[in-house]
Motif scaffolding. Structure first.
Motif, mmCIF file in Angstrom:
data_model
loop_
_atom_site.group_PDB
_atom_site.id
_atom_site.type_symbol
_atom_site.label_atom_id
_atom_site.label_comp_id
_atom_site.label_asym_id
_atom_site.label_seq_id
_atom_site.Cartn_x
_atom_site.Cartn_y
_atom_site.Cartn_z
ATOM 1 N N GLU A 132 58.653 11.828 33.057
ATOM 2 C CA GLU A 132 58.582 13.105 31.978
ATOM 3 C C GLU A 132 59.277 11.947 30.871
ATOM 4 N N GLN A 133 58.987 10.991 30.997
ATOM 5 C CA GLN A 133 59.911 10.308 29.996
ATOM 6 C C GLN A 133 59.652 9.479 29.130
ATOM 7 N N PRO A 134 59.852 9.578 27.735
ATOM 8 C CA PRO A 134 58.714 8.633 26.283
ATOM 9 C C PRO A 134 58.848 7.699 27.463
ATOM 10 N N HIS A 145 37.531 10.922 21.695
ATOM 11 C CA HIS A 145 38.982 11.576 21.801
ATOM 12 C C HIS A 145 40.337 10.385 22.509
ATOM 13 N N LEU A 146 40.904 10.643 21.371
ATOM 14 C CA LEU A 146 42.335 9.805 22.171
ATOM 15 C C LEU A 146 43.325 11.490 21.512
ATOM 16 N N LEU A 147 44.398 11.623 22.828
ATOM 17 C CA LEU A 147 45.319 12.666 21.918
ATOM 18 C C LEU A 147 46.504 11.361 20.623
ATOM 19 N N ALA A 148 46.673 11.975 19.810
ATOM 20 C CA ALA A 148 48.024 11.169 18.743
ATOM 21 C C ALA A 148 48.908 12.537 18.629
ATOM 22 N N CYS A 149 49.915 11.281 17.520
ATOM 23 C CA CYS A 149 51.178 11.809 17.032
ATOM 24 C C CYS A 149 50.702 12.051 15.399
ATOM 25 N N SER A 150 51.028 12.786 14.605
ATOM 26 C CA SER A 150 50.802 13.257 13.612
ATOM 27 C C SER A 150 51.288 11.252 12.576
ATOM 28 N N VAL A 151 52.145 10.840 13.198
ATOM 29 C CA VAL A 151 52.701 9.416 12.418
ATOM 30 C C VAL A 151 51.640 8.933 12.853
ATOM 31 N N MET A 160 49.188 8.946 22.476
ATOM 32 C CA MET A 160 48.524 8.315 23.856
ATOM 33 C C MET A 160 48.346 6.512 22.653
ATOM 34 N N TYR A 161 49.030 6.227 21.444
ATOM 35 C CA TYR A 161 49.130 5.634 21.114
ATOM 36 C C TYR A 161 50.746 4.873 21.077
ATOM 37 N N CYS A 162 51.934 5.557 20.553
ATOM 38 C CA CYS A 162 53.145 5.369 20.573
ATOM 39 C C CYS A 162 54.088 5.274 21.485
ATOM 40 N N GLY A 163 53.666 6.491 22.453
ATOM 41 C CA GLY A 163 53.793 7.327 24.200
ATOM 42 C C GLY A 163 55.384 7.420 23.465
ATOM 43 N N ASP A 164 55.871 7.662 21.907
ATOM 44 C CA ASP A 164 57.009 8.449 22.186
ATOM 45 C C ASP A 164 57.146 9.553 21.574
ATOM 46 N N ASN A 165 55.783 10.180 20.689
ATOM 47 C CA ASN A 165 56.604 11.651 19.587
ATOM 48 C C ASN A 165 55.230 12.533 20.318
ATOM 49 N N GLN A 166 55.250 13.702 20.754
ATOM 50 C CA GLN A 166 54.684 14.772 21.307
ATOM 51 C C GLN A 166 53.240 14.099 20.432
ATOM 52 N N GLY A 167 51.820 14.125 20.901
ATOM 53 C CA GLY A 167 50.502 14.709 20.870
ATOM 54 C C GLY A 167 49.990 15.914 20.293
ATOM 55 N N THR A 168 50.313 15.632 19.544
ATOM 56 C CA THR A 168 49.310 17.081 18.107
ATOM 57 C C THR A 168 48.436 16.828 17.820
ATOM 58 N N ASP A 169 47.633 16.062 17.751
ATOM 59 C CA ASP A 169 46.132 15.309 17.144
ATOM 60 C C ASP A 169 45.529 14.838 17.954
ATOM 61 N N ILE A 170 44.141 15.627 17.604
ATOM 62 C CA ILE A 170 42.704 14.648 18.746
ATOM 63 C C ILE A 170 42.083 13.636 17.407
ATOM 64 N N ASP A 190 60.109 -0.120 13.290
ATOM 65 C CA ASP A 190 62.073 -0.397 14.412
ATOM 66 C C ASP A 190 61.995 0.774 15.306
ATOM 67 N N ILE A 191 61.707 1.616 14.847
ATOM 68 C CA ILE A 191 61.910 3.605 15.478
ATOM 69 C C ILE A 191 61.320 3.446 17.075
ATOM 70 N N LEU A 192 60.165 2.276 17.252
ATOM 71 C CA LEU A 192 59.381 2.081 18.837
ATOM 72 C C LEU A 192 60.464 1.134 19.284
ATOM 73 N N THR A 193 60.752 -0.013 18.482
ATOM 74 C CA THR A 193 61.276 -1.101 19.460
ATOM 75 C C THR A 193 62.591 0.131 19.351
ATOM 76 N N ARG A 194 63.574 0.639 18.690
ATOM 77 C CA ARG A 194 64.924 0.956 19.197
ATOM 78 C C ARG A 194 64.884 1.436 20.574
#
Length: 246
Positions: free
Chosen positions: A201-203, A94-100, A65-75, A160-164
């Protein structure tokens, strides 16, 4: 980051969260942070239920729910447990977040302004597009407010990985919208619906939202100057209705 609508909980889960909170309320203040952390870790079934509900309204395929890229694995506890232990089991915290995002960027950071109000954006409360402008060509966020600036910095939204990734998402979405237009001209409703499902379903759902929102704003011709045909497609009421319907 996009605006998300947090759904209500089933009565049974809501009651379980309230009981867990009541236990914390009965804990002496000095012991409360440690008790909250221990209680959270020990309630695997409750955590699983919360995670399942978060994934139901996360963007795309259970995206962060933050970056919109990775799978959300963490609460993620929006307001950290160490700071507000009584909100440990609060559904609205509570929000769904990736580990990064959760472990390497946001962590326990929770900046506040001079009045003690949270500066981080909560996508289930705030509309990020009121605080952050997304450049579709650069894939970068430009802060419009102090809260937008703090959120972009703390969550690393311009790494950088998000902007690209957003730049690539724009190109991919352009192809998909072109396919929708072809199906529209052929009166192929099935393909039109399939394209919209694929888009959803796209990132980087923020890129989709930015494209749709910016297409109707003053200066849209300049924003889409390199894709004038795409602007015409984004303005089609049929596509806009399909993208915004449940």
């Amino acid at each position: 980051m996009i605006r998300l609508v947090r759904p209500p909980l089933a009565d049974e889960l809501a009651e379980s969260l309230q009981r867990a909170t009541d236990v914390l309320r009965a804990t002496p203040r000095k012991e409360l942070p440690a008790k909250a952390r221990t209680s959270w870790r020990s309630r695997a079934t409750l955590r699983a239920a919360i995670g399942g509900r978060l994934r139901e309204f996360a963007p795309g395929r259970e995206r962060c729910m933050y970056c919109g890229d990775n799978q959300g694995t963490d609460i993620d506890h929006f307001s950290p447990v160490a700071l507000t232990p009584l909100l440990t089991f609060a559904w609205t915290n509570h929000l769904l977040a990736c580990s990064v995002c959760n472990s390497h960027h946001k962590r326990d950071l929770f900046p506040r302004d001079s009045r003690g109000r949270a500066l981080l954006l909560d996508p289930t409360v705030d509309d990020p597009f009121e605080h952050l402008a997304l450049s579709l060509t650069l894939g970068r966020y430009r802060p419009l407010t102090e809260r937008g600036e703090v959120t972009a910095q703390v969550c690393g939204l311009n790494r950088d990985i998000l902007t690209r990734g957003r730049q690539e998402a724009r190109l991919t979405l352009g192809f998909l919208f072109e396919r929708w237009e072809t199906a529209h001209l052929e009166d192929d409703e099935a393909t039109m619906r399939q394209v919209v499902r694929t888009v959803r379903e796209q990132p980087f759902a923020d890129v989709v939202q930015a494209m749709v929102r910016y297409s109707t704003r003053p200066g849209a011709e300049a924003i889409f100057s390199d894709q004038p045909d795409l602007l015409a497609v984004l303005l089609r009421p049929g596509l806009r209705a399909q993208l915004t319907s449940p």
